[in-house]
Enzyme design. Sequence first.
Site, PDB file in Angstrom:
ATOM      1  CE1 TYR A  11      28.441 -22.086 -32.342  1.00  0.00           C
ATOM      2  CE2 TYR A  11      30.573 -21.649 -31.347  1.00  0.00           C
ATOM      3  CZ  TYR A  11      29.195 -21.642 -31.273  1.00  0.00           C
ATOM      4  OH  TYR A  11      28.570 -21.209 -30.128  1.00  0.00           O
ATOM      5  CG  ASP A  31      35.872 -24.499 -44.212  1.00  0.00           C
ATOM      6  OD1 ASP A  31      36.235 -25.687 -44.181  1.00  0.00           O
ATOM      7  OD2 ASP A  31      35.601 -23.846 -43.188  1.00  0.00           O
ATOM      8  CB  THR A 145      42.474 -19.916 -27.700  1.00  0.00           C
ATOM      9  OG1 THR A 145      42.441 -20.385 -26.372  1.00  0.00           O
ATOM     10  CG2 THR A 145      43.516 -20.688 -28.443  1.00  0.00           C
ATOM     11  CB  SER A 180      45.716 -28.786 -25.073  1.00  0.00           C
ATOM     12  OG  SER A 180      45.369 -27.843 -26.082  1.00  0.00           O
ATOM     13  CE1 TYR A 182      42.951 -24.701 -31.212  1.00  0.00           C
ATOM     14  CE2 TYR A 182      42.438 -24.622 -28.868  1.00  0.00           C
ATOM     15  CZ  TYR A 182      42.322 -24.088 -30.137  1.00  0.00           C
ATOM     16  OH  TYR A 182      41.591 -22.945 -30.324  1.00  0.00           O
ATOM     17  CG  HIS A 183      45.051 -24.284 -25.692  1.00  0.00           C
ATOM     18  ND1 HIS A 183      44.524 -25.390 -25.062  1.00  0.00           N
ATOM     19  CD2 HIS A 183      44.014 -23.440 -25.882  1.00  0.00           C
ATOM     20  CE1 HIS A 183      43.221 -25.203 -24.872  1.00  0.00           C
ATOM     21  NE2 HIS A 183      42.888 -24.038 -25.356  1.00  0.00           N
ATOM     22  CE  LYS A 186      43.730 -21.492 -32.490  1.00  0.00           C
ATOM     23  NZ  LYS A 186      43.126 -20.884 -33.669  1.00  0.00           N
ATOM     24  CB  VAL A 212      32.456 -19.084 -28.693  1.00  0.00           C
ATOM     25  CG1 VAL A 212      31.232 -18.407 -29.313  1.00  0.00           C
ATOM     26  CG2 VAL A 212      33.719 -18.295 -29.015  1.00  0.00           C
ATOM     27  NE  ARG A 242      30.647 -31.811 -21.981  1.00  0.00           N
ATOM     28  CZ  ARG A 242      31.728 -31.058 -21.894  1.00  0.00           C
ATOM     29  NH1 ARG A 242      32.260 -30.516 -22.983  1.00  0.00           N
ATOM     30  NH2 ARG A 242      32.305 -30.810 -20.740  1.00  0.00           N
ATOM     31  CB  VAL A 255      31.256 -30.483 -13.139  1.00  0.00           C
ATOM     32  CG1 VAL A 255      32.383 -29.721 -12.460  1.00  0.00           C
ATOM     33  CG2 VAL A 255      30.086 -29.556 -13.440  1.00  0.00           C
ATOM     34  NE  ARG A 327      39.377 -30.415 -21.105  1.00  0.00           N
ATOM     35  CZ  ARG A 327      39.172 -29.499 -22.043  1.00  0.00           C
ATOM     36  NH1 ARG A 327      39.811 -28.359 -21.995  1.00  0.00           N
ATOM     37  NH2 ARG A 327      38.312 -29.706 -23.021  1.00  0.00           N
ATOM     38  CD  GLU A 329      41.181 -28.317 -16.529  1.00  0.00           C
ATOM     39  OE1 GLU A 329      41.357 -27.549 -17.482  1.00  0.00           O
ATOM     40  OE2 GLU A 329      40.073 -28.833 -16.270  1.00  0.00           O
TER      41      GLU A 329
HETATM   42  N1  LIG Z   1      34.606 -21.785 -30.721  1.00  0.00           N
HETATM   43  C1  LIG Z   1      35.337 -21.384 -29.687  1.00  0.00           C
HETATM   44  O1  LIG Z   1      34.910 -21.439 -28.518  1.00  0.00           O
HETATM   45  C2  LIG Z   1      36.716 -20.822 -29.916  1.00  0.00           C
HETATM   46  C3  LIG Z   1      37.394 -20.260 -28.819  1.00  0.00           C
HETATM   47  C4  LIG Z   1      38.671 -19.730 -29.025  1.00  0.00           C
HETATM   48  C5  LIG Z   1      39.248 -19.755 -30.270  1.00  0.00           C
HETATM   49  N2  LIG Z   1      38.578 -20.329 -31.323  1.00  0.00           N
HETATM   50  C6  LIG Z   1      39.233 -20.338 -32.641  1.00  0.00           C
HETATM   51  O2  LIG Z   1      38.371 -19.727 -33.587  1.00  0.00           O
HETATM   52  C7  LIG Z   1      38.503 -20.361 -34.861  1.00  0.00           C
HETATM   53  C8  LIG Z   1      37.128 -20.798 -35.346  1.00  0.00           C
HETATM   54  O3  LIG Z   1      36.555 -21.688 -34.378  1.00  0.00           O
HETATM   55  P1  LIG Z   1      35.243 -22.500 -34.685  1.00  0.00           P
HETATM   56  O4  LIG Z   1      34.648 -22.866 -33.371  1.00  0.00           O
HETATM   57  O5  LIG Z   1      34.427 -21.775 -35.694  1.00  0.00           O
HETATM   58  O6  LIG Z   1      35.866 -23.816 -35.349  1.00  0.00           O
HETATM   59  P2  LIG Z   1      35.301 -24.686 -36.563  1.00  0.00           P
HETATM   60  O7  LIG Z   1      36.049 -25.962 -36.572  1.00  0.00           O
HETATM   61  O8  LIG Z   1      33.814 -24.759 -36.517  1.00  0.00           O
HETATM   62  O9  LIG Z   1      35.719 -23.817 -37.831  1.00  0.00           O
HETATM   63  C9  LIG Z   1      37.008 -23.880 -38.405  1.00  0.00           C
HETATM   64  C10 LIG Z   1      36.837 -24.111 -39.905  1.00  0.00           C
HETATM   65  O10 LIG Z   1      38.123 -24.104 -40.511  1.00  0.00           O
HETATM   66  C11 LIG Z   1      38.190 -25.112 -41.490  1.00  0.00           C
HETATM   67  N3  LIG Z   1      39.601 -25.500 -41.651  1.00  0.00           N
HETATM   68  C12 LIG Z   1      40.435 -26.036 -40.722  1.00  0.00           C
HETATM   69  N4  LIG Z   1      41.642 -26.259 -41.255  1.00  0.00           N
HETATM   70  C13 LIG Z   1      41.572 -25.837 -42.550  1.00  0.00           C
HETATM   71  C14 LIG Z   1      42.495 -25.803 -43.615  1.00  0.00           C
HETATM   72  N5  LIG Z   1      43.752 -26.253 -43.472  1.00  0.00           N
HETATM   73  N6  LIG Z   1      42.105 -25.293 -44.820  1.00  0.00           N
HETATM   74  C15 LIG Z   1      40.832 -24.821 -44.986  1.00  0.00           C
HETATM   75  N7  LIG Z   1      39.898 -24.859 -44.015  1.00  0.00           N
HETATM   76  C16 LIG Z   1      40.273 -25.359 -42.801  1.00  0.00           C
HETATM   77  C17 LIG Z   1      37.324 -26.243 -40.944  1.00  0.00           C
HETATM   78  O11 LIG Z   1      36.825 -27.072 -41.987  1.00  0.00           O
HETATM   79  C18 LIG Z   1      36.208 -25.486 -40.209  1.00  0.00           C
HETATM   80  O12 LIG Z   1      35.065 -25.307 -41.026  1.00  0.00           O
HETATM   81  C19 LIG Z   1      39.485 -21.509 -34.662  1.00  0.00           C
HETATM   82  O13 LIG Z   1      40.764 -21.094 -35.082  1.00  0.00           O
HETATM   83  C20 LIG Z   1      39.461 -21.754 -33.160  1.00  0.00           C
HETATM   84  O14 LIG Z   1      40.673 -22.291 -32.719  1.00  0.00           O
HETATM   85  C21 LIG Z   1      37.325 -20.846 -31.164  1.00  0.00           C
END
Ligand SMILES: NC(=O)c1ccc[n+]([C@@H]2O[C@H](COP(=O)([O-])OP(=O)(O)OC[C@H]3O[C@@H](n4cnc5c(N)ncnc54)[C@H](O)[C@@H]3O)[C@@H](O)[C@H]2O)c1
Length: 391
Positions: A11, A31, A145, A180, A182-183, A186, A212, A242, A255, A327, A329
């Site tokens: 994204y 990727d 994050t 979480s 996930y967090h 990070k 985002v 969403r 919500v 969640r 929270e």
């Molecule tokens: N989108 C948000 O709101 C948001 C908010 C805070 C932080 N982030 C962080 O920003 C980053 C990008 O977010 P996004 O929304 O674009 O996510 P996304 O999932 O769309 O993009 C991440 C990409 O990384 C690739 N990937 C994951 N693990 C991999 C690996 N081991 N090897 C190679 N490729 C791999 C996935 O295939 C994916 O295309 C992430 O680290 C996410 O945690 C996103």
Amino acid sequence: MRICILGGDGYLGWPTAMHFSLRGHEVVAVDSMIKRHWATMVGVAPLEPTPFLQDRAAHWYKKTGKLIDVVVDDITANPGLLHQIFRDYQPDVIIHYAEQPSAPYSMMNQEAAIHTQQNNIIGNLNVMFAMRDNCPQAHLIKLGTMGEYGTPNIDIEEGWIEIEHKGRKDRMLYPKKAHSLYHLSKVADSNNLEFGCRIWNLAVTDLNQGVVYGTDTPEMDNDPELRTSFHYDDIFGTVLNRFVVQAAIGNPLTVYGTGGQTRGYLNIRDTLQCVELAALHPAKAGEFRVFNQFTEQFSILDLAQKVQKVSLQYHLDTTINHLPNPREEMEQHYYHAIHTGLPELGLRPCPLTDDVIAHMLECAIRAKESIRSVGLLPRVTWKHGMDERRV
Ligand SMILES: NC(=O)c1ccc[n+]([C@@H]2O[C@H](COP(=O)([O-])OP(=O)(O)OC[C@H]3O[C@@H](n4cnc5c(N)ncnc54)[C@H](O)[C@@H]3O)[C@@H](O)[C@H]2O)c1
């Protein structure tokens, strides 16, 4: 600059690749496409089909004459990969997005939690070792994050805090109370990176990014061949994305709980500005620099009400549904996060106006036929994981 974007199919990764490429930088996008696999496994898809990374890069070249190199491989499963890329390519900047990005995904079950932490933490260690051995002078921009901090009852500083304890003082990493598993991956990344700066003199900017929203960036130019993956589901969709999709098909906005949960938000266009500012003003060798990357704070209910209001212009009768919160929270809490670092470097935010919401809503209405009902309601609870009947 020579820029290596890890997670270039994502994204944020694909718009970032175009943004830097258009400005004359050399870009390689790496990727494994694993996100596409995760989405299939949980039964969801982006709002509109997202062309393969190689096809988007080929189309970009045809349109602009600018080359985005593509490498399809896994940075976690293949520890030699980044050594080879960094040795051959000698990047000035590495932008690391390549992680499993979803809190609900990490809370689905034991396997998904372990996979998230392995993928993210080991991948990040692979980045650090490959930098140390092949391009120690490069600047790493790592996506963290705001969810790492949780919702403490004190102001959230930018990564570091001065602490006075029993008459003595020190500057420490800001304490984390993550939302979480996930967090927490990070948080581990941040700790490992700070260690890498101290011990190996790496230069790192950790961007603690807010949530985002947004469908497109200028470089996409309304061209379907260049679009990015816009998720709106319960696992990979962020909340405002969403809500606009729910409004577009006349579904209630879901919500969670009272909706008083407050977080930092930013437009996808501002993500690109922030990452560019960080790249143009790099951290110094040995510096672990942290920016809180968001532009505005909103509660979930604020966002739902904004979407409800704008949807009236489209004669949509949008209602707001308060669901039991899946969640764990706080729903009412203090939230004040400092975010001055990026504005000081020149960030000019795009605020969340009615026009911005209207544009997102129009995109969702246009793609209405392809909206799936799977994932419009939450399927993962923090206490019990994924409700398998709904996959
Ligand atoms: N989108 C948000 O709101 C948001 C908010 C805070 C932080 N982030 C962080 O920003 C980053 C990008 O977010 P996004 O929304 O674009 O996510 P996304 O999932 O769309 O993009 C991440 C990409 O990384 C690739 N990937 C994951 N693990 C991999 C690996 N081991 N090897 C190679 N490729 C791999 C996935 O295939 C994916 O295309 C992430 O680290 C996410 O945690 C996103």
